[in-house]
Design a protein around this motif. Structure first.
Motif, PDB file in Angstrom:
ATOM      1  N   LYS A  37      41.130  39.389  59.519  1.00 56.21           N
ATOM      2  CA  LYS A  37      40.312  38.799  58.452  1.00 56.21           C
ATOM      3  C   LYS A  37      38.864  38.673  58.889  1.00 56.21           C
ATOM      4  O   LYS A  37      37.940  39.003  58.125  1.00 56.21           O
ATOM      5  CB  LYS A  37      40.862  37.433  58.059  1.00 56.21           C
ATOM      6  CG  LYS A  37      40.052  36.748  56.961  1.00 56.21           C
ATOM      7  CD  LYS A  37      40.653  35.407  56.587  1.00 56.21           C
ATOM      8  CE  LYS A  37      39.822  34.729  55.488  1.00 56.21           C
ATOM      9  NZ  LYS A  37      40.396  33.414  55.112  1.00 56.21           N
TER      10      LYS A  37
ATOM     11  N   TYR B 170      45.030  39.115  54.610  1.00 54.60           N
ATOM     12  CA  TYR B 170      44.443  37.778  54.570  1.00 54.60           C
ATOM     13  C   TYR B 170      42.995  37.780  54.077  1.00 54.60           C
ATOM     14  O   TYR B 170      42.371  36.719  53.993  1.00 54.60           O
ATOM     15  CB  TYR B 170      44.526  37.127  55.951  1.00 54.60           C
ATOM     16  CG  TYR B 170      45.873  36.507  56.244  1.00 54.60           C
ATOM     17  CD1 TYR B 170      46.489  35.677  55.313  1.00 54.60           C
ATOM     18  CD2 TYR B 170      46.529  36.755  57.437  1.00 54.60           C
ATOM     19  CE1 TYR B 170      47.728  35.103  55.570  1.00 54.60           C
ATOM     20  CE2 TYR B 170      47.770  36.189  57.708  1.00 54.60           C
ATOM     21  CZ  TYR B 170      48.358  35.364  56.765  1.00 54.60           C
ATOM     22  OH  TYR B 170      49.579  34.799  57.022  1.00 54.60           O
ATOM     23  N   CYS B 171      42.461  38.943  53.747  1.00 51.13           N
ATOM     24  CA  CYS B 171      41.120  39.027  53.153  1.00 51.13           C
ATOM     25  C   CYS B 171      41.165  38.845  51.635  1.00 51.13           C
ATOM     26  O   CYS B 171      40.159  39.060  50.949  1.00 51.13           O
ATOM     27  CB  CYS B 171      40.471  40.372  53.489  1.00 51.13           C
ATOM     28  SG  CYS B 171      40.161  40.630  55.240  1.00 51.13           S
ATOM     29  N   TRP B 172      42.296  38.495  51.118  1.00 49.95           N
ATOM     30  CA  TRP B 172      42.497  38.337  49.676  1.00 49.95           C
ATOM     31  C   TRP B 172      41.420  37.469  49.027  1.00 49.95           C
ATOM     32  O   TRP B 172      40.950  37.761  47.923  1.00 49.95           O
ATOM     33  CB  TRP B 172      43.886  37.751  49.440  1.00 49.95           C
ATOM     34  CG  TRP B 172      44.224  37.400  48.034  1.00 49.95           C
ATOM     35  CD1 TRP B 172      44.323  36.149  47.508  1.00 49.95           C
ATOM     36  CD2 TRP B 172      44.530  38.294  46.952  1.00 49.95           C
ATOM     37  NE1 TRP B 172      44.670  36.202  46.173  1.00 49.95           N
ATOM     38  CE2 TRP B 172      44.803  37.520  45.815  1.00 49.95           C
ATOM     39  CE3 TRP B 172      44.600  39.680  46.844  1.00 49.95           C
ATOM     40  CZ2 TRP B 172      45.138  38.077  44.590  1.00 49.95           C
ATOM     41  CZ3 TRP B 172      44.938  40.230  45.606  1.00 49.95           C
ATOM     42  CH2 TRP B 172      45.202  39.440  44.506  1.00 49.95           C
TER      43      TRP B 172
ATOM     44  N   LEU C 263      49.891  26.517  56.042  1.00 50.46           N
ATOM     45  CA  LEU C 263      49.314  27.019  54.798  1.00 50.46           C
ATOM     46  C   LEU C 263      48.860  25.888  53.880  1.00 50.46           C
ATOM     47  O   LEU C 263      47.839  26.005  53.194  1.00 50.46           O
ATOM     48  CB  LEU C 263      50.339  27.901  54.069  1.00 50.46           C
ATOM     49  CG  LEU C 263      50.641  29.261  54.694  1.00 50.46           C
ATOM     50  CD1 LEU C 263      51.730  29.977  53.899  1.00 50.46           C
ATOM     51  CD2 LEU C 263      49.383  30.124  54.761  1.00 50.46           C
TER      52      LEU C 263
END
Length: 460
Positions: free
Chosen positions: A181, A59-61, A259
């Protein structure tokens, strides 16, 4: 409590799906000499957190996706497929490899380690080589398999070790996934500034390899449990039961709506702050600088609510007669906060407290849906094959990962009046939450709940 379990003793009848371990270690190769590490914290909680905090960094994308796009000279929308593929392969690998996790969690922990670390390091190598398909293959496919297997691996183990507080146990692990994250993002930002984008992937690949290997070494089933192939539930049997698809639909819609809203948080806050008297007269550059702190603070608090929801709603299910109650609370709450936006036009009017309530509570419900899922499935299908059934249900995550962002983008982009672009999205989310609520109410009418399968009670 939602589930009653019986402790295993030499004279007791062993639970379905497990076999008793012989008291003589020499007569049973699976037996091992107890040590100080043989407790629920070191054999279940610590390895779960080591694995989930590592893989949760998917989720750190957003921290580095623009940097990848710039370095590889492609559009950000093209690079975005790396994340979408990772979530898709997460869900599908969980669906297909659930029986592997069921049979041997140490093997599944090792598979997760190899795939996740290889995929993460391979992403860095692909960026260095300027090979775009390599990013999709490594970050999307290879790392995605590590995500799916790693996500499943600790869950049943926690439920076995915490037989009387299964919801709390799964909440602990899944909260680690949600908090990853918040933990890793500043570290990644610092590493990128210090050693560069590519080297950041290499350094963290080593760190995650160490963490996940420690998890692999520590994780164990509780004494008194041995896998029994005869007790497992076949996937075909699970998929023939309507209650599974009702749970799948409710889970899918919760992720899709979550989302859809989470992907638009920055823009929603931007629009709301822009009409507030404090910021209304500022030019674009000054406005961006003035609101950056507010927006980043809200996003950080979002992560906290996500983690608290993961822990809170699954723990709530431990104290309800039926696990579905947690989902009912989630969906009623989500419908209510969405309807408040529709009635009071809070985004257009800049009613910040009402917007924050929606964002925080939807984030909490989004996280709670993940942590409550395994214990709900255990209620209906039993413990003996909960990893298999959980893996099948996670296929909903794969499809929601593809549809959630796209739904929000489509509705917002095609809004007739772009000055009120969220007027159409929030009502759509409210309707979808109502459908999810109906689905979970139908699940509550199913009376063929399992009896807890191969749960065992263990000492702390």
């Amino acid at each position: 409590m939602a589930t009653n379990t019986q402790p295993i003793s030499p004279s007791s009848t062993r639970p379905a799906g497990s076999t008793a371990v012989a008291s003589n270690p020499a007569s049973n190769p699976a037996a091992h000499t107890p040590s100080r590490l043989d407790n629920r914290w070191m054999r279940a909680v610590v390895p779960a957190l080591l694995i989930h905090i590592s893989i949760g960094t998917v989720y750190c994308w957003s921290v580095f996706k623009q940097l990848i796009a710039d370095q590889m000279h492609v559009a950000p929308s093209t690079i975005e497929w790396g994340f979408s593929l990772a979530i898709f392969f997460l869900g599908m690998s969980a669906a297909f490899l659930g029986p592997v996790v069921e049979k041997d969690i140490r093997r599944s922990a090792l598979i997760s380690l190899v795939c996740f670390v290889a995929g993460f390091a391979g992403t860095g190598a692909s960026i260095a080589a300027g090979w775009l398909p390599g990013v999709f293959i490594c970050y999307g496919a290879i790392m995605g398999v590590g995500l799916g297997v790693g996500y499943l691996t600790p869950v049943k183990n926690l439920m076995l070790w915490f037989a009387d507080n299964k919801g709390l146990a799964t909440g602990i692990a899944v909260a680690g996934f949600g908090l990853a994250k918040a933990i890793a993002s500043p570290v990644m930002t610092w590493l990128i500034a210090s050693v560069g984008l590519v080297n950041m992937f290499y350094v963290l690949a080593v760190v995650y390899a160490v963490m996940m290997f420690a998890g692999f070494l520590l994780i164990r089933r509780p004494a008194g449990y041995v896998y029994s192939a005869a007790a497992r539930v076949r996937r075909r049997t699970v998929m023939r039961r309507p209650v599974f698809w009702a749970i799948w639909l409710a889970f899918y819609l919760n992720i899709t709506c979550g989302l859809a809203l989470i992907s638009q948080e920055k823009d929603i806050l931007h629009d709301a702050l822009a009409v507030m008297p404090r910021f209304a007269g500022l030019d674009a550059t000054t406005f961006a600088a003035a609101t950056a702190g507010v927006i980043s603070t809200v996003l950080a608090v979002d992560a906290v609510f996500n983690a608290v929801g993961r822990l809170g709603f699954s723990t709530l299910s431990d104290h309800c007669r039926r696990r579905e109650t947690s989902y009912v609370v989630i969906f009623v709450m989500s419908v209510a906060v969405c309807l408040l936006q529709v009635v009071f036009h809070s985004i257009d009017n800049g009613t910040l407290w009402m917007i924050l309530m929606m964002l925080f509570l939807v984030n909490a419900g989004y996280g709670g849906g993940f942590s409550t899922l395994p214990v709900l499935l255990e209620q209906h299908f039993g413990m003996s094959s909960v990893s298999t059934v959980h893996g099948l249900a996670l296929s909903a995550w794969a499809f929601a990962g593809l549809s959630g962002n796209q739904l929000a983008s489509f509705v917002v982009t095609h809004a007739a009046d772009q000055s009120h672009r969220y007027a159409g999205l929030i009502p759509v989310l409210a309707v979808l939450y109502v459908v999810a609520l109906v689905a979970i109410v139908l699940v509550m009418r199913d009376r063929k709940s399992a009896d807890g399968g191969d749960s065992v009670n263990v000492a702390a």
